[in-house]
Design an enzyme around this catalytic site. Structure first.
Site, PDB file in Angstrom:
ATOM      1  N   LYS A 289       0.861  -1.187   0.000  1.00 48.85           N
ATOM      2  CA  LYS A 289       0.000   0.000   0.000  1.00 48.85           C
ATOM      3  C   LYS A 289       0.892   1.230   0.000  1.00 48.85           C
ATOM      4  CE  LYS A 289      -4.362   0.981  -0.020  1.00 48.85           C
ATOM      5  NZ  LYS A 289      -5.519   0.187  -0.474  1.00 48.85           N
TER       6      LYS A 289
ATOM      7  N   ASP B  78      -6.715   4.226  -4.941  1.00 50.06           N
ATOM      8  CA  ASP B  78      -7.444   4.157  -3.665  1.00 50.06           C
ATOM      9  C   ASP B  78      -8.070   5.548  -3.514  1.00 50.06           C
ATOM     10  OD1 ASP B  78      -7.664   2.231  -1.135  1.00 50.06           O
ATOM     11  OD2 ASP B  78      -7.383   4.221  -0.316  1.00 50.06           O
TER      12      ASP B  78
END
Ligand code: NDP
Ligand code: 2IT
Length: 460
Positions: A140, A180
């Site tokens: 991430k 995201d």
């Protein structure tokens, strides 16, 4: 018989103590990282039965290894704004776990981004990606950059600067970022362009969520929202229920939210409310999705703009108020910790039957407790929102094969992946003595595959 039972209880207690001790160390070594602690606690609490049956996970220090990301990079992102002033943001990439495949996970651009947020997301991603059944590890990243109010030129210069540094750490077989919060196909396009320029070669599989004209996959845009609804539909089907005829509330009005609303409506539900970080709209006639898509995807306005076109609709300031709207099914699709215990209690009092988490960790630990105690069907994020990354992995597969599948082909694969995740989570919950608890089921099913791969690969 009594002695065996007593020994078993003692063993359970010592496993609980061990887990507690590892968790205390996590808190000590990662001070002030509340979101990371929360994500670890939820998983750890689920793992006691699996650790009891499989002492090798304790002997091999799997928990201790899992709470330490393989690598974290944090870097300066300088860029020039439209006034000619130099701005500086902080960028991150956490390469969390590569036991079952290259690091894979999105990039978040939001002012709240910090190490705790990126680590909680990377930790969750590791188990989520394992649940998809595809060969992808967990990663991430992101930056504390706020895309709101920035011109396209500013966004492009920021993305280029961000990628100038990130490009040193990623690659189609190493680490594959995607979108995201705050990162959609526009930002992915700017980052892909910069990566390509720096590498001097066309490595399509380095990023997913790309535009359809240069290696993107059909259905990727829709995948997270559709996948969440497919998962919840499976869960409802098991109880003889469905979306058809139900009233649905979906928080957020971004990528995940819009396509969750679209699929829920397609399955016969009436979606009556959605939100942004300022407030929420309620439309008793059912939200008009064409209006929402134009306002959010094209005009980039606030959701409050909806009511000027739909006079029956009401806009209310304060986004958490959305959970006071009575509904059968709630789909939190905005951000972490958007449902606290009070909101969960409100949903229960208003008769909610099912909750499906489209966002990552949208419910606090006590909110989850409240849903489970009140027998609300609960689809946890790791399982329910895995459709996005699953289709990202399908995008990587198409890029490697240098071909593209049709919308129907990808959608069909997505449906079958979501069904499998539901079945595997349900089965794991049953096997470990908590039938119907998909939080425990998903955590265990995701964990076992990663833990076994780590053991087989030795202490690295
Ligand atoms: P978007 O940026 O497209 O949309 C985010 C939405 O959530 C916006 O409506 C935004 O409102 C709202 N929001 C963001 N932050 C906050 C906040 N702090 N408080 C209240 N509302 C907020 O992001 P996505 O739709 O892509 O992501 C939504 C969630 O889904 C995130 O938790 C993400 O991690 C998760 N997710 C995303 C996947 C994907 O493929 N994109 C895959 C799996 C999970 P505003 O415009 O006012 O900021
Ligand atoms: O949280 C997530 O799963 C995502 N943001 C999608 C990640 C991806 O690699 O598609």
């Amino acid at each position: 018989m009594k002695t065996i039972e007593k020994n078993q209880n003692l063993y359970t207690k010592s496993v609980q103590q061990y887990v507690h001790q590892v968790f205390e160390t996590v808190k000590k070594r990662n001070p002030n990282e509340d979101e990371f602690h929360q994500a670890v606690k939820e998983v750890f609490d689920s793992l006691v039965p699996v650790l009891e049956k499989n002492p090798q996970y304790i002997n091999q220090s799997i928990l201790e290894r899992l709470v330490e990301p393989e690598r974290i990079v944090s870097f300066r992102v300088p860029w020039v704004d439209d006034q000619g002033k130099v701005q500086v943001n902080r960028g991150f990439r956490v390469q969390y776990n590569s036991a079952i495949g290259p690091y894979k996970g999105g990039l978040r651009f939001h002012p709240s981004v910090n190490a705790s947020i990126i680590k909680f997301l990377g930790f969750e991603q590791t188990f989520k990606n394992s649940l998809t059944g595809q060969p992808i590890g967990g990663g991430k990243g992101g930056a504390d950059f706020d895309p709101k109010g920035k011109s396209d030129g500013e966004i492009m210069r920021f993305c280029q600067s961000f990628m100038s540094e990130l490009s040193k750490y990623i690659g189609p077989d190493t680490d594959v970022p995607a979108g995201d919060i705050g990162v959609g196909s526009k930002e992915i396009g700017f980052m892909f362009g910069q990566y390509k320029k720096m590498r001097g070669g066309y490595e399509a599989g380095v990023l997913t969520g790309k535009g359809l004209g240069y290696g993107g996959s059909l259905t990727r845009k829709e995948a997270t929202g559709y996948g969440t609804v497919y998962f919840v539909e499976e869960m409802l089907k098991d109880q003889g229920e469905s979306f058809k005829g139900s009233t649905v509330v979906v928080s957020g009005s971004g990528n995940v939210s819009i396509y969750a609303m679209e699929k829920a409506a397609e399955l016969g539900a009436k979606v009556v409310a959605c939100s942004d970080s300022n407030g929420y709209i309620y439309d008793q006639n059912g939200i008009n999705l064409e209006t929402v898509k134009r306002i959010k995807e094209v005009e980039k306005q606030r959701i409050s703009a909806y009511v000027s076109e739909h006079p029956d609709a009401i806009y209310t300031e304060n986004c958490s108020g959305i959970w006071t709207v009575p509904c059968d099914i709630a789909l939190p699709c905005a951000t972490q910790n958007e449902i606290n215990q009070i909101s969960a209690q409100m949903l229960v009092s208003n008769g909610v039957k099912a909750v499906g988490e489209g966002a990552n960790m949208p419910s606090t630990l006590d909110a989850v407790e409240t849903f489970l105690e009140n027998n609300v069907l609960f689809a946890p994020a790791k399982a329910a929102n895995a459709g996005g990354v699953a289709v990202s992995a399908l995008e990587m597969a198409q890029n490697s094969a240098r071909l593209s599948w049709t919308f129907e082909e990808v959608d069909c694969k997505l449906q079958s992946i979501m069904k499998n995740i539901y079945q595997n989570s349900k089965q794991a919950a049953q096997e470990y003595g908590v039938p119907g608890n998909l939080v425990v089921g998903a955590n265990i099913a995701g964990f076992v595959k990663v833990a076994d791969a780590m053991i087989e690969q030795g202490v690295i």
